[in-house]
Write an enzyme that holds these catalytic residues in place. Structure first.
Site, PDB file in Angstrom:
ATOM      1  NE  ARG A 266      -3.978  -1.267   2.529  1.00 23.85           N
ATOM      2  CZ  ARG A 266      -4.863  -1.264   3.785  1.00 23.85           C
ATOM      3  NH1 ARG A 266      -4.079  -1.004   4.972  1.00 23.85           N
ATOM      4  NH2 ARG A 266      -5.932  -1.237   3.509  1.00 23.85           N
ATOM      5  CB  VAL A 267       4.475   1.706  -0.216  1.00 21.07           C
ATOM      6  CG1 VAL A 267       4.646   1.087   1.359  1.00 21.07           C
ATOM      7  CG2 VAL A 267       4.939   0.671  -1.472  1.00 21.07           C
TER       8      VAL A 267
ATOM      9  CE  LYS B 218      -2.636  -1.867  -4.479  1.00 19.57           C
ATOM     10  NZ  LYS B 218      -1.724  -1.061  -3.909  1.00 19.57           N
TER      11      LYS B 218
ATOM     12  CG  ASN C 211      -4.775   1.844  -5.750  1.00 14.88           C
ATOM     13  OD1 ASN C 211      -4.421   2.465  -4.860  1.00 14.88           O
ATOM     14  ND2 ASN C 211      -3.652   1.329  -6.263  1.00 14.88           N
TER      15      ASN C 211
ATOM     16  CB  CYS D  23      -1.362   2.252  -8.588  1.00 14.65           C
ATOM     17  SG  CYS D  23       0.285   1.758  -8.175  1.00 14.65           S
TER      18      CYS D  23
HETATM   19  N1  SAJ Z   1      -3.512  12.844  -8.432  1.00 14.45           N
HETATM   20  C1  SAJ Z   1      -4.430  13.882  -8.842  1.00 14.45           C
HETATM   21  N2  SAJ Z   1      -5.096  14.717  -7.783  1.00 14.45           N
HETATM   22  C2  SAJ Z   1      -5.045  14.431  -6.435  1.00 14.45           C
HETATM   23  C3  SAJ Z   1      -4.113  13.242  -6.236  1.00 14.45           C
HETATM   24  C4  SAJ Z   1      -3.506  12.443  -7.171  1.00 14.45           C
HETATM   25  O1  SAJ Z   1      -4.310  14.407  -9.993  1.00 14.45           O
HETATM   26  O2  SAJ Z   1      -5.811  14.610  -5.626  1.00 14.45           O
HETATM   27  C5  SAJ Z   1      -2.702  12.201  -9.505  1.00 14.45           C
HETATM   28  C6  SAJ Z   1      -1.250  12.303  -9.489  1.00 14.45           C
HETATM   29  O3  SAJ Z   1      -0.869  13.460  -9.978  1.00 14.45           O
HETATM   30  C7  SAJ Z   1      -1.014  11.135 -10.006  1.00 14.45           C
HETATM   31  C8  SAJ Z   1      -2.098  10.052  -9.842  1.00 14.45           C
HETATM   32  O4  SAJ Z   1      -3.039  10.968  -9.365  1.00 14.45           O
HETATM   33  O5  SAJ Z   1      -0.915  11.231 -11.544  1.00 14.45           O
HETATM   34  C9  SAJ Z   1      -1.598   9.114  -8.659  1.00 14.45           C
HETATM   35  O6  SAJ Z   1      -0.836   9.719  -7.605  1.00 14.45           O
HETATM   36  P1  SAJ Z   1      -1.172   9.109  -6.094  1.00 14.45           P
HETATM   37  O7  SAJ Z   1      -0.100   9.902  -5.233  1.00 14.45           O
HETATM   38  O8  SAJ Z   1      -2.796   9.231  -5.702  1.00 14.45           O
HETATM   39  O9  SAJ Z   1      -0.980   7.454  -6.095  1.00 14.45           O
HETATM   40  P2  SAJ Z   1       0.124   6.642  -6.539  1.00 14.45           P
HETATM   41  O10 SAJ Z   1      -0.377   6.040  -7.881  1.00 14.45           O
HETATM   42  O11 SAJ Z   1       1.587   7.257  -6.468  1.00 14.45           O
HETATM   43  O12 SAJ Z   1       0.079   5.535  -5.353  1.00 14.45           O
HETATM   44  C10 SAJ Z   1      -1.192   4.867  -5.084  1.00 14.45           C
HETATM   45  C11 SAJ Z   1      -1.494   5.002  -3.618  1.00 14.45           C
HETATM   46  N3  SAJ Z   1      -2.816   4.614  -3.198  1.00 14.45           N
HETATM   47  C12 SAJ Z   1      -3.706   5.115  -2.789  1.00 14.45           C
HETATM   48  O13 SAJ Z   1      -3.555   6.377  -2.237  1.00 14.45           O
HETATM   49  C13 SAJ Z   1      -5.131   4.864  -2.497  1.00 14.45           C
HETATM   50  C14 SAJ Z   1      -0.641   4.020  -2.895  1.00 14.45           C
HETATM   51  O14 SAJ Z   1      -0.942   3.886  -1.510  1.00 14.45           O
HETATM   52  C15 SAJ Z   1      -0.541   2.517  -3.527  1.00 14.45           C
HETATM   53  O15 SAJ Z   1       0.083   1.822  -2.798  1.00 14.45           O
HETATM   54  C16 SAJ Z   1      -0.063   2.595  -4.777  1.00 14.45           C
HETATM   55  O16 SAJ Z   1      -1.126   3.645  -5.573  1.00 14.45           O
HETATM   56  C17 SAJ Z   1       0.142   1.357  -5.497  1.00 14.45           C
HETATM   57  O17 SAJ Z   1       1.038   0.648  -5.705  1.00 14.45           O
HETATM   58  O18 SAJ Z   1      -1.166   0.541  -5.753  1.00 14.45           O
END
Ligand code: SAJ
Length: 424
Positions: A155-156, A207, A211, A261
Site C-alpha cells: 500500500r506504499v 487493494k 486505488n 496503479c
Molecule cells: N492525483 C491527482 N489529484 C489528487 C491526487 C493525485 O490528480 O488529488 C494524481 C497524481 O498526480 C498522479 C496520480 O493521481 O498522477 C496518482 O498519484 P497518487 O499519489 O494518488 O498515487 P500513486 O499511484 O503514486 O500510489 C497509489 C496509492 N494509493 C492510494 O493512495 C489509495 C498507494 O498507496 C498505492 O500503494 C499505490 O497507488 C499502488 O502501488 O497501488
C-alpha cells in the site's frame, strides 16, 4: 517454529519488490531477489539501484555489503516466496497476468513442506484461488497444510515507500487461517501498523478498491474543474472552502491520473463487472480526458497568436518529486501538442532523458508563448520570473496544479491561467 532470520526469495525487484527485499534484509532475513532484468542485477551487485526513491539506495547498499541481500536470475530454495511482479494492462484493458503466472511457475521446483507463498502484485479478484493455487498444486504439497499461501498487497506511496512499508496498516488474505497467520508472523517483524487478516479474494478486492476510491475522487475533482471553468467559478477556492466541512475531502484536479496503479487497477473491476461498474468506468474516462481538456484550453489561450507557437512544459513525471513517468498524462498532452505542430521544450529535474528536454527553465522558456506547469515539483515553486519574463515571447502561464503564487505572477506582469478557472 521461529521464522525470524530465515530465507526469503522475492520474485521481481521493481518498485515494490526491491524495497520489500531491502526491508526484510535489514530485519535479519537472508533475501534472494530474483530478477530477469540484467541492469537491475548488475546494479544490485554493486549496491546500486536504478530507481529513485528516498533512502532506498542507502539501505540496499548496506544490506548488499552485509551479505543479507543478493540478486539472482533464478529462484532458490527458501522458507518464503514473495511474488512482486507487474500486472499491467493489455491493449484491451484486461489484466496481463503472464508475469504472475511465470513467476509462480518458476518457484514450483523449489517448494518444500512448510514453505509460505505470498502474492504482493495488485491483481484481479480470484487470482490466488484460480491462477496461483492450481500451479502450486503441481508441487504435490497440500495447500494450506504443507504449503501456506496468501495475498498481502502493498500500500506504499511512491516517494515515501520506505516509511510507509513500515508504518502502514496491512491486510493479509490467507487461503486458510493458518496461512494468514504464518504470513502475518513474517511481516510483523518490521510492520509497525496494524495487520488485519482475511481471505485472499477479500484482500485482492481491498487493494483494487483503495486505488479505485482515489481514482473516482480525482475524477470528481476533474469534473468539477470543468464545470467551474464553464461557470466562471474558481475550483481551487471551492475546494479550499468545501474541505472545511468535517466530512468533505475533495481531491485535486490536474492534467490527469498517471502511475502504474490508479490508471490501471480500476479496470480490473470494470472488466469483471462491465454492467455494474459504471461510475468507476466513467471516472477512468474522465481522468483520461484531462490532457485533451488542457490542450483545448491552451488552444483557446493562444488563439490570437499567428504562426508556430512554443510551449514550455514544466514536469513530465506522473506526479511531483519522483522520477517515474509511467502512464504520465503529460506524455499524452505532449502528443496532442506534437500533432498540432507546437514547438515544445520540457524541463524536469527528476527525469534524466526525454525528447525536448532542456536543463534549465529560463533556457527552455526562451521565445515561448506559454509556460505550462504540469507537475508540482517542489523545484518549480520559486522560479526566476524576472528572467523568464525577459526570455519569453509572451508572458503567459497556465498552471494546472495551482502551484504558483498568483500575486507574484501578477506583480511580474504575467498573464496567469489556472485549470478549473475560466480564461479571462
Ligand atoms: N492525483 C491527482 N489529484 C489528487 C491526487 C493525485 O490528480 O488529488 C494524481 C497524481 O498526480 C498522479 C496520480 O493521481 O498522477 C496518482 O498519484 P497518487 O499519489 O494518488 O498515487 P500513486 O499511484 O503514486 O500510489 C497509489 C496509492 N494509493 C492510494 O493512495 C489509495 C498507494 O498507496 C498505492 O500503494 C499505490 O497507488 C499502488 O502501488 O497501488
Amino acid at each position: 517454529m521461529e521464522i525470524h532470520k530465515q530465507k526469503i526469495c522475492i520474485i521481481g525487484l521493481g518498485y515494490i519488490g526491491l524495497p520489500a527485499a531491502a526491508i526484510f534484509a535489514s530485519n535479519g532475513y537472508k533475501v534472494v531477489g530474483v530478477e530477469i532484468n540484467n541492469k537491475v542485477i548488475d546494479a544490485l551487485e554493486k549496491g546500486e539501484v536504478i530507481i529513485e526513491e528516498p533512502y532506498l539506495k542507502n539501505i540496499v547498499q548496506q544490506e548488499v555489503i552485509s551479505g543479507n541481500l543478493i540478486a539472482s536470475k533464478e529462484p532458490q530454495e527458501a522458507d518464503a516466496f514473495i511474488i512482486a511482479v507487474p500486472t499491467p494492462l493489455t491493449k484491451d484493458k484486461n489484466a496481463d497476468m503472464s508475469f504472475v503466472k511465470k513467476a509462480t511457475d518458476s518457484i514450483v521446483p523449489y517448494l518444500k513442506k512448510g514453505n509460505i507463498v505470498i502474492l504482493e502484485s495488485t491483481s484481479p479478484t480470484g487470482t490466488v484461488k484460480n491462477l496461483i493455487i492450481p500451479i502450486l498444486k503441481e508441487s504435490g504439497l497440500k495447500i494450506g497444510e504443507e504449503l501456506y499461501v496468501g495475498y498481502c498487497p502493498e500500500r506504499v506511496l511512491p516517494g515515501q515507500i520506505l516509511f510507509e512499508l513500515v508504518n502502514n496498516n496491512r491486510i493479509i488474505g490467507g487461503i486458510n487461517r493458518k496461512s494468514a497467520e504464518k504470513i502475518k508472523d513474517l511481516y510483523q517483524t518490521f510492520v509497525k501498523g496494524e495487520i488485519y487478516l482475511t481471505d485472499t479474494t477479500t484482500a485482492e478486492m481491498c487493494k483494487i478498491t483503495e486505488n479505485t476510491y482515489r481514482d473516482v475522487n480525482i475524477a470528481f475533482a476533474n469534473e468539477l474543474a470543468k464545470i467551474c471553468e464553464n461557470s466562471g467559478i474558481d475550483i481551487w477556492e471551492i475546494i479550499k472552502l468545501c474541505n472545511k466541512h468535517p466530512r468533505v475531502n475533495i481531491h485535486q484536479p490536474g492534467p490527469g491520473v498517471g502511475g502504474h496503479c490508479l490508471a490501471v487497477d480500476p479496470w480490473f473491476i470494470v472488466k469483471k463487472n462491465p454492467d455494474l461498474a459504471r461510475i468507476i468506468k466513467l471516472a477512468r474516462e474522465t481522468n483520461d480526458s484531462m490532457p485533451q481538456f488542457i490542450f483545448d484550453k491552451i488552444e483557446n489561450i493562444l488563439k490570437n497568436i499567428k504562426g508556430v507557437k512554443k510551449v514550455t512544459i514544466l514536469g513530465i513525471t506522473y506526479k511531483a518529486n519522483i522520477d517515474d513517468t509511467r502512464e504520465s498524462p503529460v506524455i499524452n498532452l505532449i502528443k496532442l501538442l506534437e500533432k498540432h505542430n507546437y514547438k515544445i521544450s520540457v524541463v524536469d529535474p527528476y527525469v534524466k532523458e526525454f525528447r525536448y528536454k532542456v536543463e534549465n527553465v529560463t533556457e527552455a522558456a526562451k521565445d515561448s508563448d506559454l509556460i505550462l506547469l504540469t507537475v508540482n515539483h517542489k523545484d518549480f515553486k520559486e522560479l526566476d520570473f524576472d528572467t523568464l519574463a525577459k526570455k519569453m515571447r509572451n508572458k503567459v502561464i497556465l498552471d494546472t496544479r495551482n502551484h504558483f503564487n498568483k500575486n507574484i505572477l501578477e506583480i511580474k506582469g504575467f498573464k496567469h491561467y489556472l485549470l478549473g478557472k475560466a480564461n479571462e
